[in-house]
Design an enzyme around this catalytic site. Sequence first.
Site, PDB file in Angstrom:
ATOM      1  N   GLY A  89       0.720  -1.357  -0.247  1.00  0.00           N
ATOM      2  CA  GLY A  89      -0.012   0.084  -0.018  1.00  0.00           C
ATOM      3  C   GLY A  89       0.900   1.002   0.440  1.00  0.00           C
ATOM      4  N   GLY A  92      -0.178   8.991   1.642  1.00  0.00           N
ATOM      5  CA  GLY A  92       0.062  10.073   1.690  1.00  0.00           C
ATOM      6  C   GLY A  92       1.503  10.863   2.009  1.00  0.00           C
ATOM      7  CG  MET A  93       2.208  11.466   5.723  1.00  0.00           C
ATOM      8  SD  MET A  93       2.814  12.006   7.493  1.00  0.00           S
ATOM      9  CE  MET A  93       1.917  10.854   8.364  1.00  0.00           C
ATOM     10  CB  VAL A  96       1.491   0.649   3.930  1.00  0.00           C
ATOM     11  CG1 VAL A  96       1.958  -1.253   4.796  1.00  0.00           C
ATOM     12  CG2 VAL A  96       1.217   1.356   4.721  1.00  0.00           C
ATOM     13  CE  LYS A 113       2.457   5.333   7.138  1.00  0.00           C
ATOM     14  NZ  LYS A 113       0.227   6.322   7.691  1.00  0.00           N
ATOM     15  CG  ASP A 204      -8.951   8.518   7.932  1.00  0.00           C
ATOM     16  OD1 ASP A 204     -10.003   8.192   7.536  1.00  0.00           O
ATOM     17  OD2 ASP A 204      -8.175   7.578   7.106  1.00  0.00           O
TER      18      ASP A 204
END
Length: 935
Positions: A89, A92-93, A96, A113, A204
Amino acid sequence: MTTPSPRWPDIKSLFDATADLPPAARGPLIAAAALDTASHAEVASLLRHHDLAGSGPAFLAEPAAQILAGAAARIGQRLGAWEIVRAIGSGGMGEVFEARRADGQYDGRAAVKLLKRGMDSAAVLRRFAQERQALARLSHPHIARLLDAGASDDGLPYFVLEYVDGQPIDEAVRGLALERRLGLFLQLADAVVHAHRNLLVHRDLKPGNVLVDAEGRVKLLDFGIAKALDPLEGRQGEANGHTTVAGQRPYTPHYASPEQVRGEPVSTATDLYSLGVLLYQMLTGTRPTGRHATTPAEAARSVLEEQPTRPSRLSASETPDPQWMTTRKRLEGDLDNILLKALEKSADRRYGSVEAMAADVRAYLEGRPVSAREPSAWYVMTKFAGRHRWAVLAGMVGGTGLVTGLAATLLQGRAAAALGVAGLAVGLGLAMVQGWRAERARGRAESHVGELRKLTNRVVFDYFDGIENLPGSIKVREQMLADATLYLDNMEAQAAHDPKLAWELARIADRLACLQGNTYSEGLEQIDQADRSFTRALRFVDWATTGEVTDGELLLDSAVIVVSASLFDQRQGRLAPAVGVDPAAPPAPGQPRRRDTLSGLWHGRGLIERGAVLMPSHPQMEVHLGTLRGRMGLLLGHGTSEINLGRWREAEAHLRASLEHMRRYAQSAADNPDSSRQLAWALTNLASWERLAGDPQRGLAAVQEATAAIDRASHLAPDNRTYSSMANLMRTHLAAAKAEAGDVDAGVADCGEALARLSQATAAEPDNAVNRRDTALISALQGRMLIEHGRMAAAVAPLRRAYDLLAMLPGAATDAYVTRWRAEACTARARAELDGAGNAALALTLVAEALALLDANQATRTAPHAARIVRAQAEATAGAALRRLGDTRASSARFSAAMAHWAAFEDQGEPLPRALAARRDSARAEQALAVSAGA
C-alpha cells in the site's frame, strides 16, 4: 524530468511555515514572502494537495514512475530486524510493506510503514513522528500494535506493526446475525475508547481502517491523521470531551463528522459520529448519507445537508444487504434511536462519549432500556418483563390471588371475605418478618465495621510493610492494596462524616498511589491509576482535616499525603496545583472543592503548622519541615532533570533550609537509618543546584557526603531495599558530578556500575517498572555525559537503549516526566548521530520525533519550562544538521528558534545559570557558523 525551480528552497521553507496553519492564517505570510508570482502559485498548489490528500510538501517532488520504482527497490531491504517482502500500500506520507523477521530471533510477519523518499520536510517528519508516537501510546487487543521503529540506511523513519490478515469490517459482517455484527462493533468501540483515554482522536474511522481477521477479532489501523487531545483547549472540550484544533483538515468525506467537514474544532465526538456511520453501514449495508454522491465534494456536502434515513425505514432497493428484510424489523425502536443519536449534526446532541454509545448497544443486547429512548414507564416495564419472563409470570399469578382476595372482601360473603383478609394478613406478616430479619442484618453489619477497619489497617500498614523488602513482593503488595480498595469503596460514603475514617482511607489511597507511580519509590509506573488514587486521597484528607481537629498526628500524616501528591503533580507538569492555592477558598456553589485547593505545598505547610501547634515537640517535626522546604526547592528549580518553574535563584534558600532541618534530624537520631537517608536526599538536591549554578567542585563535595550518608543507612539496615536502591542511584549523581568536575572516565564507569546493579534487580523482580525506568534514565545520563565530552560514537547505544526502555513504560503516553526524558534522549542521540557519524538526515528525523513527543503531551505544551531546555537543544541540533546539508536559510531559522527558547528563561527576571548559559553559548557559536556560511 522537470527541472526544479531555482526558488525551490524558498518555496519549501514557506510551505513548511504555513502547512500546519489554518487557511485564514496562511494568506498574510504568503503575501509577505519575497517570491515571484510563479513561486507563489507553486506554494498555493502544494498547500491544496496537502489539504486534500493529507500529504506532505514533497507530494510532486518525484515523478510517479520514480516513486513506484523506489518502492520496488525496497524489496529485500533490511530495516533493523525486518526484511521487506512486498509492497502492500501507499499513502500520502508513507509506503506500507509486508516484512518478515530476519534476525533469527523468531519467525514473524509484520507490516512496515516507511516515509516516502522526498517527503522529509519538517512538517511531514513531524506528522510521521506523531503517528508513530500515537501508536506507541496504545496497547489494546483490538488495535494493531507497534512492534519496532527506527530509520532506514538512507535516513528515512519507519515503524513496524503487527500484520493483520483480514477483511474490512463492512465486508466481514455480510451474512452474520445481528448479534454478531453488534459484537464486532463493540470490539471496535472498546479500541476507540482506549485511544480516547490515551488522549487521541483517530479522525479517520472507516471500513478500510478496521479489519476483522478469520477468528473474528477486530483490529483498528492507521493513526496517520490521529490528533493528540488537549483537555484545556476550548469550551467544546468541556461539553463534549476533549477537543483539538488542527490547521489542516484531512478526512474521508463519507465517514467524516460535520465539524470535520466545516473545518471546526474536533473532539472525541468526531470519532463517535464516524462510529455511528460505521454501525449504520454494518447493520444496513449502506451509509446514512451521500448514498448517491459521485465526488468527494458531494459526499462532504451530504454530511452537512442530508438527514440520515431512519434505519428501519430503508427500502430493500436502498440496501444491498440480502438479509435486510429479516433484520429490518429488529432495528425499529432502540437501534434506530442509538444510530440517530450518534449521527446528530450537532456534537452537543450526540452521546457524551463512545462509552455511552457502547453501553446502549450492550443494553440492547441484554434487553435493558437504552438511554437514547425516552424512559417511559411502559417502555421500562416491557424491558423488565422481557428480561424476567418467568418471574413476571409468577408475579402475575400471585397478583391474581391478591386481587381475588380483595374482590371477595368487597363483593362476596363472609367466608370468602375471611379468606381474602387472611391472605392479606399472611402478606403483612411476611413483610414484618422480612423487616425484622433486615434489622438484625443491619445490626450485625454495624457490629463488624470496627473489626473490619482494624483488619484493613493491619493488612495495609503491618503486613504490607512486613513484606516490602522481600524480593518479588511488588505484585503481592499491589494485590493487597487492591483488595483494601474494595473496603475503601464501601466506606467512602461514610467517610465524609467521619474524620477518623477519612484519615484511614486517605492513608490507604496514598499507599496505593505511591505504589502505582511515585517518582522516588519503586512501583508499577501506572501513572493514570496513580493520578486517580492521589485525587481520592486528597479528597479524604479534606474530609479529615476540615474544621477543628485535635489530633496532631492526623494533621502531620495528612501533610505527608498532600506533599506526596504535590510531587506527583510536579511530575505531570501541573505546576500550579503542585504549588497550591489557599485551601480555605470556598468552592463554587453546589460544586466539590477543586483538586488545586486540596493539594499543593502551601496546603501541606498549613497542615504542618496546625500539627506543630498541637505537637510542638514531635520527633519527626524536622523531617516534615525539611521535606516541605526541599520539595519547594525542587519545584522552583534545583536542576534540569525534572519539570520545574525555572526560578533557580529562589530555590537556593529552600534547599539550604531543607539541609539544615535534615542535619538537625540526623544529629538527634544518629542511630536511625532513616535520618541518614533524609540527609542524603537533602544533600543531593543541593548538589544538583550547585552544579547548575556552575560550581561542580562544591556539587561533587555535596554528593560525596550524600553517598556516605546513604551508605551508612544501608549499613544500619542491610535488608532495606529502599536504602539499597537509593545508594545505587546515588552513584549516578556521583558520576555526573565527577564528569562535570573533569573526570569523565570515572563518571562513565560509575554509570556502568549502577546499570549492572539495576540489571540484577530487574532480573530478580521484573514487575518493578521503576527499575526499568531508572535503567533508562541512567543510560540517558551516560549517553549525554559522553556527548558533552566529545565521545559521540560511544553515546549512540546508551541513548537508543534509554529511548526504547522509556517507550515501553506503562505510563509513557501521558507521563510528562517520561515524555521529557524520551525527548531528551532522542535529541541527544540526534546530536551524536550528527557529530559522530555525520548523518544529518537521521539527526533531523530524530529531532522531529523529539519535538513531536513534546507537542503530543499536555504538560510539556502548557508548562513551558518543562520542555524549554530540550526544545532549545533540539532546534540547535536541527540548525546544525541543516547547515551540514547546505540549507542555510532553514538552518538560520532553527538556530533563531533555539535562541528564542534560551532567551525565554531570562524573561522570568533571572539570568541563566552557568550550566545552561554554556549550552546557550555553544548554540550561539554554531549559529554564527551558519550565518557566515550563508553569507
